[in-house]
Structure formats: C-alpha cells, structure tokens
Design a protein around this motif. Sequence first.
Motif, PDB file in Angstrom:
ATOM      1  N   MET A 149       0.841  -1.196   0.000  1.00 46.43           N
ATOM      2  CA  MET A 149       0.000   0.000   0.000  1.00 46.43           C
ATOM      3  C   MET A 149       0.873   1.241   0.000  1.00 46.43           C
ATOM      4  N   SER A 150       0.646   2.154  -0.944  1.00 43.62           N
ATOM      5  CA  SER A 150       1.485   3.341  -1.072  1.00 43.62           C
ATOM      6  C   SER A 150       1.154   4.340   0.017  1.00 43.62           C
ATOM      7  N   GLY A 151       2.137   5.218   0.331  1.00 46.40           N
ATOM      8  CA  GLY A 151       1.931   6.235   1.355  1.00 46.40           C
ATOM      9  C   GLY A 151       0.970   7.305   0.880  1.00 46.40           C
ATOM     10  N   ARG A 152       0.432   8.049   1.854  1.00 47.18           N
ATOM     11  CA  ARG A 152      -0.516   9.110   1.530  1.00 47.18           C
ATOM     12  C   ARG A 152       0.196  10.238   0.787  1.00 47.18           C
ATOM     13  N   LYS A 153      -0.411  10.693  -0.304  1.00 45.38           N
ATOM     14  CA  LYS A 153       0.188  11.746  -1.110  1.00 45.38           C
ATOM     15  C   LYS A 153       0.008  13.096  -0.426  1.00 45.38           C
ATOM     16  N   LEU A 154       1.088  13.858  -0.369  1.00 45.83           N
ATOM     17  CA  LEU A 154       1.039  15.166   0.269  1.00 45.83           C
ATOM     18  C   LEU A 154       0.393  16.191  -0.652  1.00 45.83           C
ATOM     19  N   THR A 155      -0.337  17.123  -0.043  1.00 49.07           N
ATOM     20  CA  THR A 155      -0.889  18.220  -0.831  1.00 49.07           C
ATOM     21  C   THR A 155       0.232  19.185  -1.182  1.00 49.07           C
ATOM     22  N   ARG A 156      -0.041  20.073  -2.117  1.00 47.27           N
ATOM     23  CA  ARG A 156       0.970  21.052  -2.520  1.00 47.27           C
ATOM     24  C   ARG A 156       1.363  21.950  -1.354  1.00 47.27           C
ATOM     25  N   GLN A 157       0.375  22.315  -0.535  1.00 48.76           N
ATOM     26  CA  GLN A 157       0.666  23.184   0.608  1.00 48.76           C
ATOM     27  C   GLN A 157       1.507  22.454   1.666  1.00 48.76           C
ATOM     28  N   GLN A 158       1.193  21.170   1.916  1.00 49.97           N
ATOM     29  CA  GLN A 158       1.973  20.401   2.875  1.00 49.97           C
ATOM     30  C   GLN A 158       3.415  20.249   2.414  1.00 49.97           C
ATOM     31  N   GLN A 159       3.612  19.958   1.124  1.00 50.05           N
ATOM     32  CA  GLN A 159       4.959  19.820   0.602  1.00 50.05           C
ATOM     33  C   GLN A 159       5.709  21.149   0.688  1.00 50.05           C
ATOM     34  N   TRP A 160       4.992  22.264   0.448  1.00 51.34           N
ATOM     35  CA  TRP A 160       5.615  23.585   0.535  1.00 51.34           C
ATOM     36  C   TRP A 160       6.095  23.859   1.949  1.00 51.34           C
ATOM     37  N   ARG A 161       5.290  23.488   2.952  1.00 56.53           N
ATOM     38  CA  ARG A 161       5.677  23.697   4.341  1.00 56.53           C
ATOM     39  C   ARG A 161       6.893  22.863   4.717  1.00 56.53           C
ATOM     40  N   ILE A 162       6.898  21.589   4.260  1.00 54.23           N
ATOM     41  CA  ILE A 162       8.047  20.723   4.545  1.00 54.23           C
ATOM     42  C   ILE A 162       9.312  21.296   3.928  1.00 54.23           C
ATOM     43  N   ASP A 163       9.219  21.721   2.669  1.00 46.53           N
ATOM     44  CA  ASP A 163      10.384  22.297   1.994  1.00 46.53           C
ATOM     45  C   ASP A 163      10.835  23.577   2.689  1.00 46.53           C
ATOM     46  N   LYS A 164       9.875  24.374   3.157  1.00 45.25           N
ATOM     47  CA  LYS A 164      10.199  25.638   3.822  1.00 45.25           C
ATOM     48  C   LYS A 164      10.979  25.378   5.116  1.00 45.25           C
ATOM     49  N   VAL A 165      10.500  24.424   5.912  1.00 44.61           N
ATOM     50  CA  VAL A 165      11.186  24.096   7.163  1.00 44.61           C
ATOM     51  C   VAL A 165      12.584  23.576   6.890  1.00 44.61           C
ATOM     52  N   GLN A 166      12.725  22.697   5.884  1.00 46.94           N
ATOM     53  CA  GLN A 166      14.026  22.136   5.559  1.00 46.94           C
ATOM     54  C   GLN A 166      14.984  23.211   5.083  1.00 46.94           C
ATOM     55  N   ASN A 167      14.476  24.126   4.258  1.00 45.34           N
ATOM     56  CA  ASN A 167      15.327  25.211   3.769  1.00 45.34           C
ATOM     57  C   ASN A 167      15.790  26.112   4.904  1.00 45.34           C
ATOM     58  N   GLU A 168      14.888  26.375   5.867  1.00 40.26           N
ATOM     59  CA  GLU A 168      15.260  27.210   7.012  1.00 40.26           C
ATOM     60  C   GLU A 168      16.339  26.535   7.843  1.00 40.26           C
ATOM     61  N   ARG A 169      16.210  25.215   8.020  1.00 43.16           N
ATOM     62  CA  ARG A 169      17.231  24.485   8.768  1.00 43.16           C
ATOM     63  C   ARG A 169      18.580  24.537   8.055  1.00 43.16           C
ATOM     64  N   ASN A 170      18.551  24.355   6.741  1.00 41.48           N
ATOM     65  CA  ASN A 170      19.794  24.405   5.972  1.00 41.48           C
ATOM     66  C   ASN A 170      20.437  25.779   6.049  1.00 41.48           C
ATOM     67  N   GLU A 171      19.608  26.814   5.990  1.00 45.14           N
ATOM     68  CA  GLU A 171      20.140  28.171   6.082  1.00 45.14           C
ATOM     69  C   GLU A 171      20.775  28.443   7.433  1.00 45.14           C
ATOM     70  N   ARG A 172      20.132  27.949   8.524  1.00 46.73           N
ATOM     71  CA  ARG A 172      20.706  28.137   9.858  1.00 46.73           C
ATOM     72  C   ARG A 172      22.046  27.409   9.973  1.00 46.73           C
TER      73      ARG A 172
END
Length: 349
Positions: free
Chosen positions: A1-24
């Motif tokens: 069974m495949s994992g639940r597909k993320l919405t565009r907004q959820q993926q944007w939030r994940i990418d945003k948090v990851q980018n902030e961590r990388n910047e720090r």
Amino acid sequence: MSGRKLTRQQQWRIDKVQNERNERAQRKDRKVDNSLEEGLLTEPHAGLVTAHFGRQVEVEALDGHLQGQRQRCHVRANVESLVTGDYVSWRPHQTPEENGVVESRQPRRSLLARPDMRGVMKAIAANVDQLLLVIAPEPEPHANLIDRYLVAAEHTDIEPILVINKWDLMQEPQRLTAAQQSHINGLLETYRQLGYRVLITSAYQQQDLQQLQDNLRDRISVFVGQSGVGKSSLINHLLPGVDLRVGSLSEDTRKGRHTTTTAKLFHFPQGGQLIDSPGIREFSLGYLQPEDVAQGFMEFRPFLGLCRFRDCRHQQDPGCALKQAVEEGKIATTRFASYHHIVQSLQPE
C-alpha cells in the motif's frame, strides 16, 4: 500500500522548514569559518562526545594541553549525526565560554539504538562494550521487557549484563509478597542458566557496589532499563559528586518517573566510562523481522532451521523444532512465550 500523497501546501511547508534548517546550518558554518580565519579556533584535536544537545554537543579533549577539559561545540553541517560516545576530530575555541566545532566523526565500533514514538530508529550511544540492564523488585520486572533488551543487545554485538538493583527490598516482607520474591528469583535463575551474567546490587551495600565496579572497570558501559529502577542512584554512589537527579516511584502506579533527559557520559575513577541513558518503559523491536527476533534468543539457535517446514511460525505448526525443544525442557516456556509476544508486536495493527 502506497503512502498518503502530500498536498501542494503540505509539501511547501516541509520544503520551507528544511530550507530554514539548511540556512541556519550554513550561517553557523560561516560563523565557524570566520572564527577560524580570525585564529579563534585552535588546531584539530581528538575528542569524545560526552553529551548531546540538538545540533550542539559537549566534547571532551583527549589530547594536548586541554586533555580532560570539556567544551560545547557546533557540529558542521556535513558531519553525520553524533551521539554520546562518538569519537570526533574537533577544534576548541580559545575562549572557553564560546563554542568549539566538530569537523568529523571517527568510525564506530558499535551503536545502541531504539525506535522512537514514530518507529524511527534513534541512536542512544556509540562505541559501547557492554549493556547493563538494570531491573528492580519495584517497579515489577517483566520477562518480556528484559528479553527485548537482550534481543537488541544480541543484534548489536554489545554484551548484556543483567543487574538486579534494590536487592534490600527482597528482605522486606512488608514490601514484597512471597509470590513476588519467587517470581524475581525465578527470572534470575532462568537468565543465569542461559549464561547471562547476573549481578545483585543495592546502593546501600558496599560489597555489592564493589562487584559492580569490578565489572565496569576499563570498559564503556551503558545503563538501560525502566524508569525508577535506580540507574541514577547507582551512578551517584559509584561516582560521588555526579549527583544525578533521582526520581521516586509514582504512588498510584509504582512506576518510575523519568528524570534523565539525555544520554550523558561519566568517567569511572578506576578506569572505564559510564553512559546514563533516558529511562524507557518499553523497548520496541519493530525494526526486526521475526527470524531476526528468533536469532536474538540464544537458546533457540541450535534448533533454528530444523523445523519440518521452512516457513514455520513456531506456533501450532507440525514438526516445529522449537516447540519440541520447549516440550523437552530445552527451552523455557516463559522465553518461548516472550518470543511470541515480541513477534506479535511486530505485526501492523
């Protein structure tokens, strides 16, 4: 069974948090580079991680004029995750109040890890020689929890030692019934017969503490077990001055309260090191397959592969070599039941 597909907004939030961590992380690395250019960081030294605090660690110098001194350090972004017990290459800051920097991690001899609440493996300590599993008459020890630790130790090649603490309670009939005392003595005898080392200890008996000291000397050890079994109390007696916070048992549940929040390393005066880990009440083995669990029960090994059917589940299957060994008294019924309890816990709900 495949994992639940993320919405565009959820993926944007994940990418945003990851980018902030990388910047720090990049900003901290730039600050480290500036300190290096300004000559505020010394030459590289060998170090030992003695505590872990998020993206910072406490490192003890193992060479040079700073040997034995400890300093908080930033960890460069390209360094793999660190845990207490890791050996590293680091640069101390000339100002002790400022952070040094860890530049690389040395290869590990061993790694003790456990799953977190989400089932993701989380490292606890590295380069450990032996795992001291501490139990006590209170909170009541359960064979299944003990066996989970022993299976984990078998799969990490870390030697386990079973330590029964608060032994003085066994002499207090008003605290423990005859049935409870019999249960505890039966548990210990089972593990002794299997060949596991069993130590009897009490923080109030110097002779018991001396025996424990002899088993700690010149080895790197990690204390594990339920909250409330007295791990911190033992260390306080073994290492005067450390003064770990000690928690009392809940009056309602007779279970321990968590008092240790991060794995921390202490030096034993006569040689060797102790790592005190956060107390946990359950130890999941969800990362293992049933056949891996069976291998973790040492007395099962002579019978594995001898079942009539290759896919034997060791339950009611005809021709099961393990079940026959139980009937012949070669495997304890309690251990066989514990094995099935663990395997059942691996099944998805």
